[in-house]
Design a protein around this motif. Structure first.
Motif, PDB file in Angstrom:
ATOM      1  N   THR A 104       0.793  -1.238   0.000  1.00 46.35           N
ATOM      2  CA  THR A 104       0.000   0.000   0.000  1.00 46.35           C
ATOM      3  C   THR A 104       0.828   1.294   0.000  1.00 46.35           C
ATOM      4  O   THR A 104       0.288   2.356  -0.331  1.00 46.35           O
ATOM      5  N   GLU A 105       2.097   1.218   0.405  1.00 47.34           N
ATOM      6  CA  GLU A 105       2.852   2.473   0.595  1.00 47.34           C
ATOM      7  C   GLU A 105       3.992   2.652  -0.415  1.00 47.34           C
ATOM      8  O   GLU A 105       4.824   3.544  -0.257  1.00 47.34           O
ATOM      9  N   ILE A 106       3.991   1.813  -1.436  1.00 45.62           N
ATOM     10  CA  ILE A 106       5.078   1.853  -2.424  1.00 45.62           C
ATOM     11  C   ILE A 106       4.482   1.779  -3.824  1.00 45.62           C
ATOM     12  O   ILE A 106       3.689   0.887  -4.113  1.00 45.62           O
ATOM     13  N   LEU A 107       4.886   2.742  -4.677  1.00 48.26           N
ATOM     14  CA  LEU A 107       4.408   2.714  -6.062  1.00 48.26           C
ATOM     15  C   LEU A 107       5.616   2.812  -7.003  1.00 48.26           C
ATOM     16  O   LEU A 107       6.215   3.889  -7.134  1.00 48.26           O
ATOM     17  N   PRO A 108       5.988   1.695  -7.648  1.00 56.60           N
ATOM     18  CA  PRO A 108       7.098   1.777  -8.608  1.00 56.60           C
ATOM     19  C   PRO A 108       6.754   2.724  -9.756  1.00 56.60           C
ATOM     20  O   PRO A 108       5.591   2.823 -10.175  1.00 56.60           O
ATOM     21  N   LEU A 109       7.765   3.428 -10.230  1.00 55.84           N
ATOM     22  CA  LEU A 109       7.583   4.435 -11.286  1.00 55.84           C
ATOM     23  C   LEU A 109       8.541   4.160 -12.436  1.00 55.84           C
ATOM     24  O   LEU A 109       9.580   3.521 -12.239  1.00 55.84           O
ATOM     25  N   ILE A 110       8.214   4.713 -13.591  1.00 53.06           N
ATOM     26  CA  ILE A 110       9.125   4.604 -14.732  1.00 53.06           C
ATOM     27  C   ILE A 110      10.115   5.780 -14.623  1.00 53.06           C
ATOM     28  O   ILE A 110      10.078   6.721 -15.405  1.00 53.06           O
ATOM     29  N   GLY A 111      10.961   5.722 -13.621  1.00 55.13           N
ATOM     30  CA  GLY A 111      11.876   6.826 -13.312  1.00 55.13           C
ATOM     31  C   GLY A 111      11.207   7.816 -12.381  1.00 55.13           C
ATOM     32  O   GLY A 111       9.980   7.984 -12.395  1.00 55.13           O
ATOM     33  N   SER A 112      12.006   8.487 -11.550  1.00 56.92           N
ATOM     34  CA  SER A 112      11.378   9.412 -10.602  1.00 56.92           C
ATOM     35  C   SER A 112      10.935  10.711 -11.288  1.00 56.92           C
ATOM     36  O   SER A 112      10.057  11.412 -10.796  1.00 56.92           O
ATOM     37  N   LYS A 113      11.520  11.016 -12.457  1.00 51.54           N
ATOM     38  CA  LYS A 113      11.138  12.255 -13.157  1.00 51.54           C
ATOM     39  C   LYS A 113       9.638  12.239 -13.472  1.00 51.54           C
ATOM     40  O   LYS A 113       8.944  13.242 -13.315  1.00 51.54           O
ATOM     41  N   GLU A 114       9.131  11.072 -13.903  1.00 55.40           N
ATOM     42  CA  GLU A 114       7.700  11.025 -14.207  1.00 55.40           C
ATOM     43  C   GLU A 114       6.879  11.206 -12.928  1.00 55.40           C
ATOM     44  O   GLU A 114       5.785  11.751 -12.952  1.00 55.40           O
ATOM     45  N   GLY A 115       7.439  10.752 -11.811  1.00 55.01           N
ATOM     46  CA  GLY A 115       6.724  10.899 -10.537  1.00 55.01           C
ATOM     47  C   GLY A 115       6.502  12.367 -10.187  1.00 55.01           C
ATOM     48  O   GLY A 115       5.481  12.732  -9.598  1.00 55.01           O
ATOM     49  N   ILE A 116       7.469  13.207 -10.566  1.00 55.50           N
ATOM     50  CA  ILE A 116       7.347  14.647 -10.276  1.00 55.50           C
ATOM     51  C   ILE A 116       6.126  15.203 -11.011  1.00 55.50           C
ATOM     52  O   ILE A 116       5.309  15.938 -10.448  1.00 55.50           O
ATOM     53  N   MET A 117       5.986  14.771 -12.256  1.00 47.10           N
ATOM     54  CA  MET A 117       4.823  15.210 -13.055  1.00 47.10           C
ATOM     55  C   MET A 117       3.536  14.621 -12.480  1.00 47.10           C
ATOM     56  O   MET A 117       2.527  15.319 -12.349  1.00 47.10           O
ATOM     57  N   HIS A 118       3.565  13.340 -12.131  1.00 45.76           N
ATOM     58  CA  HIS A 118       2.347  12.703 -11.599  1.00 45.76           C
ATOM     59  C   HIS A 118       1.856  13.430 -10.351  1.00 45.76           C
ATOM     60  O   HIS A 118       0.658  13.636 -10.166  1.00 45.76           O
ATOM     61  N   ILE A 119       2.792  13.765  -9.474  1.00 44.86           N
ATOM     62  CA  ILE A 119       2.404  14.424  -8.223  1.00 44.86           C
ATOM     63  C   ILE A 119       1.762  15.782  -8.532  1.00 44.86           C
ATOM     64  O   ILE A 119       0.707  16.124  -7.991  1.00 44.86           O
ATOM     65  N   CYS A 120       2.403  16.537  -9.426  1.00 45.10           N
ATOM     66  CA  CYS A 120       1.839  17.856  -9.758  1.00 45.10           C
ATOM     67  C   CYS A 120       0.455  17.707 -10.387  1.00 45.10           C
ATOM     68  O   CYS A 120      -0.466  18.468 -10.065  1.00 45.10           O
ATOM     69  N   MET A 121       0.301  16.749 -11.279  1.00 44.02           N
ATOM     70  CA  MET A 121      -0.996  16.562 -11.943  1.00 44.02           C
ATOM     71  C   MET A 121      -2.052  16.058 -10.966  1.00 44.02           C
ATOM     72  O   MET A 121      -3.240  16.315 -11.129  1.00 44.02           O
ATOM     73  N   THR A 122      -1.623  15.338  -9.957  1.00 48.81           N
ATOM     74  CA  THR A 122      -2.573  14.782  -8.990  1.00 48.81           C
ATOM     75  C   THR A 122      -3.105  15.855  -8.044  1.00 48.81           C
ATOM     76  O   THR A 122      -4.277  15.827  -7.651  1.00 48.81           O
ATOM     77  N   TYR A 123      -2.250  16.810  -7.671  1.00 51.57           N
ATOM     78  CA  TYR A 123      -2.642  17.715  -6.576  1.00 51.57           C
ATOM     79  C   TYR A 123      -2.903  19.163  -6.973  1.00 51.57           C
ATOM     80  O   TYR A 123      -3.567  19.884  -6.232  1.00 51.57           O
TER      81      TYR A 123
END
Ligand code: PLP
Length: 401
Positions: A104-123
């Protein structure tokens, strides 16, 4: 009918969200370096932080063996393989002392750079504010803007150990701030975190109801004490952390990262991310799990190499008469330029055109980096020795003119 690139794009061209978003600096600069190379210049590129060393051989072996199997080629789970999530959980426990639930507390990503975008788009809603470090990784800024948010810079000053001045921030209007991007060991400055800083950041997030987004890809490079923001008590209520295998496992091109945080945050980001991609190639995930299981000797072996290179970079910086701290972590050296240059861009261009060596101007990380340069440690000792020779002779030639 017009064809190809000449075809008109309806209604005024590209989307409004791209206004003010240029092509990524390195994407442009690498093209210029390519052109110079085509003219026979043989540029030594000390700019980009892409590890030149291979991953551990056992990691490659897992990729080879797994990808030869017939049943691994289908789409994968949006939440990543349980094997990889378990490996991230064990890695966080072993090296950061942080216990995370792999389901529940871990989400693998296709690189952390995409995670930066995902977080911004999510919030971020249109007009929501996000605090971004200046100097800092340029992607925070572009991801915030692309998501419709507004960047509010916070300056990191050398005299303040490149820590944010939280007291000064508290005096400003934080009512529209939803996110704060932080990154320690900090890129580009190489500044290490302290536990006290992490505690202050968590307290700040709690007090002002701001999600603290910690980006942590450099904690194993030239640093004996990797630290996670999530190790601070109560952090999970107010913070998330991105991590990456790009730098610590020499796997930048493999594109493996992770988002860690409370179940609610992971579920929220997954709502966005699962609409963007369809999972990661399973053999890559299994090989990444192998990489995460490597012992301390792996990190010692890469750090031994980075230390040798760093001593060469010190020499190069001395030739350039730059000043720097010997206490930096991560795969770069950050250094202040001498007063004789207008800014880091001038020094970078001079070294590029006089000596065929590319060094990153600090200004690309924000205005507070204008009087600095950044040198990547991703090159062999021989490459640095050649760069030193070239820069020395470039300086001698310009003095003799
Ligand atoms: C501070 C920082 N965060 C994130 C990244 C992106 O890393 P990844 O390869 O995991 O996308 C980089 C890469 O240079 C970086 O410097």
């Amino acid at each position: 009918m017009e064809s190809g690139s000449k075809a008109p794009i309806r209604a005024g061209g590209t989307a409004k969200r791209l206004e003010g978003i240029g092509e990524y600096y390195f994407s442009q600069k690498l093209r210029e370096i390519d052109d110079l190379n085509k003219q026979g210049k043989n540029i030594i590129n000390l700019g980009i932080g892409s590890p030149d060393l291979p991953p551990h051989p056992d990691v490659i072996k897992v990729l080879q063996e797994e990808s030869a199997k017939p049943n691994v080629h289908a789409y994968q789970s949006y939440k990543g393989s349980p094997v990889l999530r378990q490996a991230f959980a064990q890695w966080y426990q072993k090296y950061y002392g942080v216990s995370l639930n792999p389901d529940t507390e871990i989400l693998p990503l296709i690189g952390s750079k995409e995670g930066i975008m995902h977080i911004c788009m999510t919030y971020l809603n249109e007009g929501d504010e996000a605090l971004v470090p200046n100097p800092g990784y340029p992607t925070y800024r572009s991801a915030v803007k692309l998501a419709g948010g507004v960047c509010v810079d916070y300056e990191l000053k050398e005299e303040n150990n490149y820590f944010p001045d939280l007291e000064a921030l508290e005096k400003s209007d934080l009512s529209r701030v939803k996110l704060m991007w932080v990154n320690y060991p900090q890129m580009p400055t190489g500044q290490l975190p302290t536990r006290e800083l992490f505690e202050q950041l968590v307290a700040f997030g709690k007090k002002h109801n701001i999600l603290i987004c910690h980006d942590n890809p450099y904690s194993f490079i030239l640093n004996n004490h990797p630290m996670s923001l999530l190790s601070v008590e109560g952090a999970r209520g107010v913070a998330v952390e991105l991590n990456s295998l790009s730098k610590s496992q020499n796997m930048a091109g493999w594109r493996v990262g992770v988002l860690c945080g409370a179940k609610e945050r992971i579920d929220e980001v997954l709502r966005f991310k699962s609409n963007m991609d369809s999972g990661m190639f399973l053999p890559v995930q299994l090989a990444a799990a192998k990489a995460l299981s490597l012992g301390n000797d792996w990190y010692e072996s890469i750090n031994k190499i980075y230390k040798e290179r760093r001593s060469k970079v010190y020499e190069l910086l001395d030739v350039l008469q730059c000043s720097y701290s010997g206490d930096q972590a991560g795969m770069f050296m950050w250094a202040k330029i001498p007063d004789t240059y207008k800014d880091g861009y001038e020094l970078s261009d001079k070294v590029l055109y006089d000596s065929n060596v590319f060094i990153t101007p600090g200004g690309i990380f924000g205005s507070a980096g204008n009087n600095y340069i950044r040198i990547s440690l991703c090159g062999s000792v021989e490459k640095f020795e050649e760069a030193i020779r070239r820069v020395k002779s470039g300086i001698e030639e310009s003095l003799s003119i």
